[in-house]
Design a protein around this motif. Structure first.
Motif, mmCIF file in Angstrom:
data_model
loop_
_atom_site.group_PDB
_atom_site.id
_atom_site.type_symbol
_atom_site.label_atom_id
_atom_site.label_comp_id
_atom_site.label_asym_id
_atom_site.label_seq_id
_atom_site.Cartn_x
_atom_site.Cartn_y
_atom_site.Cartn_z
ATOM 1 N N GLU A 148 0.259 4.106 0.807
ATOM 2 C CA GLU A 148 -0.091 5.011 1.912
ATOM 3 C C GLU A 148 0.479 4.524 3.243
ATOM 4 O O GLU A 148 1.109 5.281 3.970
ATOM 5 C CB GLU A 148 -1.631 5.096 1.998
ATOM 6 C CG GLU A 148 -2.160 6.209 2.862
ATOM 7 C CD GLU A 148 -1.915 7.578 2.257
ATOM 8 O OE1 GLU A 148 -1.879 7.688 1.022
ATOM 9 O OE2 GLU A 148 -1.719 8.530 3.043
ATOM 10 N N CYS A 149 0.268 3.234 3.557
ATOM 11 C CA CYS A 149 0.669 2.742 4.891
ATOM 12 C C CYS A 149 1.734 1.652 4.829
ATOM 13 O O CYS A 149 2.237 1.223 5.866
ATOM 14 C CB CYS A 149 -0.552 2.219 5.642
ATOM 15 S SG CYS A 149 -1.224 0.694 4.950
ATOM 16 N N CYS B 120 -5.356 0.892 6.081
ATOM 17 C CA CYS B 120 -5.617 2.343 6.083
ATOM 18 C C CYS B 120 -6.837 2.732 5.258
ATOM 19 O O CYS B 120 -7.226 3.897 5.249
ATOM 20 C CB CYS B 120 -4.383 3.091 5.575
ATOM 21 S SG CYS B 120 -4.087 2.898 3.817
ATOM 22 N N CYS C 21 -7.435 -1.108 0.994
ATOM 23 C CA CYS C 21 -6.381 -1.543 1.913
ATOM 24 C C CYS C 21 -7.023 -1.800 3.270
ATOM 25 O O CYS C 21 -7.730 -0.945 3.812
ATOM 26 C CB CYS C 21 -5.300 -0.468 2.046
ATOM 27 S SG CYS C 21 -4.089 -0.835 3.339
ATOM 28 N N CYS D 161 0.862 -1.187 0.000
ATOM 29 C CA CYS D 161 0.000 0.000 0.000
ATOM 30 C C CYS D 161 0.896 1.235 0.000
ATOM 31 O O CYS D 161 1.729 1.391 0.892
ATOM 32 C CB CYS D 161 -0.895 -0.014 1.240
ATOM 33 S SG CYS D 161 -1.808 1.512 1.460
HETATM 34 ZN ZN LIG Z 1 -2.827 1.087 3.433
#
Ligand SMILES: [Zn+2]
Ligand SMILES: [Zn+2]
Length: 394
Positions: free
Chosen positions: A159-160, A188, A185, A157
């Protein structure tokens, strides 16, 4: 065993999409029938099924596959094509359910969690799919760029940093949500279809993108152009991938072949310390960042095969024995390049060379014998001094 009611056709029967992975199809089947994944699998295969505690795409058994075929009215052969076992004879010689398998990335399981980064995705594929799904190609270590959209894949991911566990999209929810959670995801909540698409730039990345498209073509057709051969010469995909795996393995090696990394990177104007400092190890277990660098080097070497490799190997003093593992039969195109250009022991002098050597020995007043000619031509010979018997006084 399943009873008759469980073998009935499901109300909604999605078919596997183009190159869809078994696990992705299974998730879509559950969601299409408006069930959470675990509840759906428990209903069909019993509460003690353990698909998701294993690598379901590698370990799928006959019970799972036949039920899917019967309940969705899909031919067995098409169901089998959703598994990684179907790459047998195309990508690797012999499929196995566990352990190392060439080109297949490990997912590193802990219960139903995945700690490894063996599943990738293309955000643009997911964003433009009418029905979002995950491809078999995305489980392969040789793929880092989407052959359709030309952007880099993600192996986590963005983002995270969590692994791609699309089978956990509905975990922790009481009811199946209205929205499609296959892209979401778990950690997140990021929509993978909305993740940034990283495009490539520069010569080496353009070369890599073309290389990736050619790999996708080889997987689709099961045929490849023989590296270094005329355009019309084709080889079976399994031979192509076997040699390619040996090559990337050599480039990731901690042994002398690893020195070639530096030579290739220098020729490409790359700074390895900056791009991926940890490049020694098992290629199939690398993250995308490392695989991307190694594949760039391999694509550059294959572009002018075997000249570029031979030049660098001679420069760094790497002989054929470092490239070839005698645990398995190497692919012909790979082995012949090593033996022809990097293995002095396979040198066979011509008749003219032998004749010239004989004349030279004669003119120099040296012994003209087969053994001596072998010695002067740099081939194997018997050193007679080793066999002189010691005299009584010694
Ligand atoms: Zn994520
Ligand atoms: Zn794509």
């Amino acid at each position: 065993m399943l009873d008759e009611s469980q073998r009935q056709l499901w109300l909604f029967r999605p078919k596997p999409l183009d190159d869809e992975l078994l696990s992705s199809w299974l998730v879509r089947c559950a969601y299409a029938n408006l069930r959470k994944l675990h509840a759906f699998c428990s209903q069909v295969w019993g509460a003690r099924h353990h698909f998701w505690e294993r690598d379901v795409d590698r370990s799928a058994d006959i019970r799972l596959l036949t039920t899917l075929a019967e309940c969705t009215s899909t031919p067995n052969s098409r169901v089998y094509m959703t598994t990684l076992a179907a790459y047998e004879g195309i990508l690797f010689e012999c499929f196995k359910r566990s352990g190392e398998l060439p080109w297949v990335m490990p997912i590193v399981k802990r219960g139903r969690n995945r700690l490894g980064y063996g599943m990738q995705f293309c955000p643009q594929c997911l964003a433009t799919d009418e029905k979002p799904y995950y491809r078999r190609l995305w489980r392969l270590s040789c793929m880092v760029i989407c052959p359709v959209h030309g952007c880099y894949l993600h192996d986590c991911c963005p983002e995270c940093g969590a692994s791609v566990t699309f089978h956990q999209g509905d975990y922790g929810m009481k009811l199946l949500p209205f929205e499609n959670v296959i892209r979401k995801c778990k950690k997140c909540g990021l929509d993978r279809g909305a993740a940034p698409a990283m495009t490539y730039y520069g010569d080496s990345e353009t070369r890599l993108a073309a290389f990736q498209r050619s790999i996708a073509d080889v997987l689709r057709t099961s045929w490849a152009l023989e590296p270094g051969a005329p355009v019309t010469s084709h080889i079976m995909s399994i031979a192509y991938f076997s040699g390619l795996h040996d090559l990337v393995k050599a480039l990731c090696s901690k042994s002398r072949t690893g020195r070639l990394r530096e030579g290739c990177a220098r020729a490409l104007g790359m700074d390895l310390a900056d791009e991926a400092p940890e490049l020694a190890g098992a290629f199939d277990g690398f993250r995308l960042k490392e695989r991307r660098v190694i594949l760039k080097l391999a694509a550059w070497l294959l572009e002018s095969w075997p000249e570029r490799l031979v030049t660098l190997a001679n420069e760094y003093g790497v002989t054929s024995s470092y490239f070839i593992s005698y645990k398995k039969q190497p692919a012909y195109w790979y082995q012949s390049a090593m033996e022809l250009y990097l293995d002095a022991s396979h040198y066979h002098p011509s008749e003219d060379e032998i004749r010239a050597c004989r004349s030279f020995l004669k003119a120099s007043g040296l012994l003209v014998s087969k053994n001596n000619i072998q010695r002067w031509l740099g081939r194997y010979y018997v050193d007679k001094r080793r066999y002189i018997k010691p005299t009584a006084s010694q």
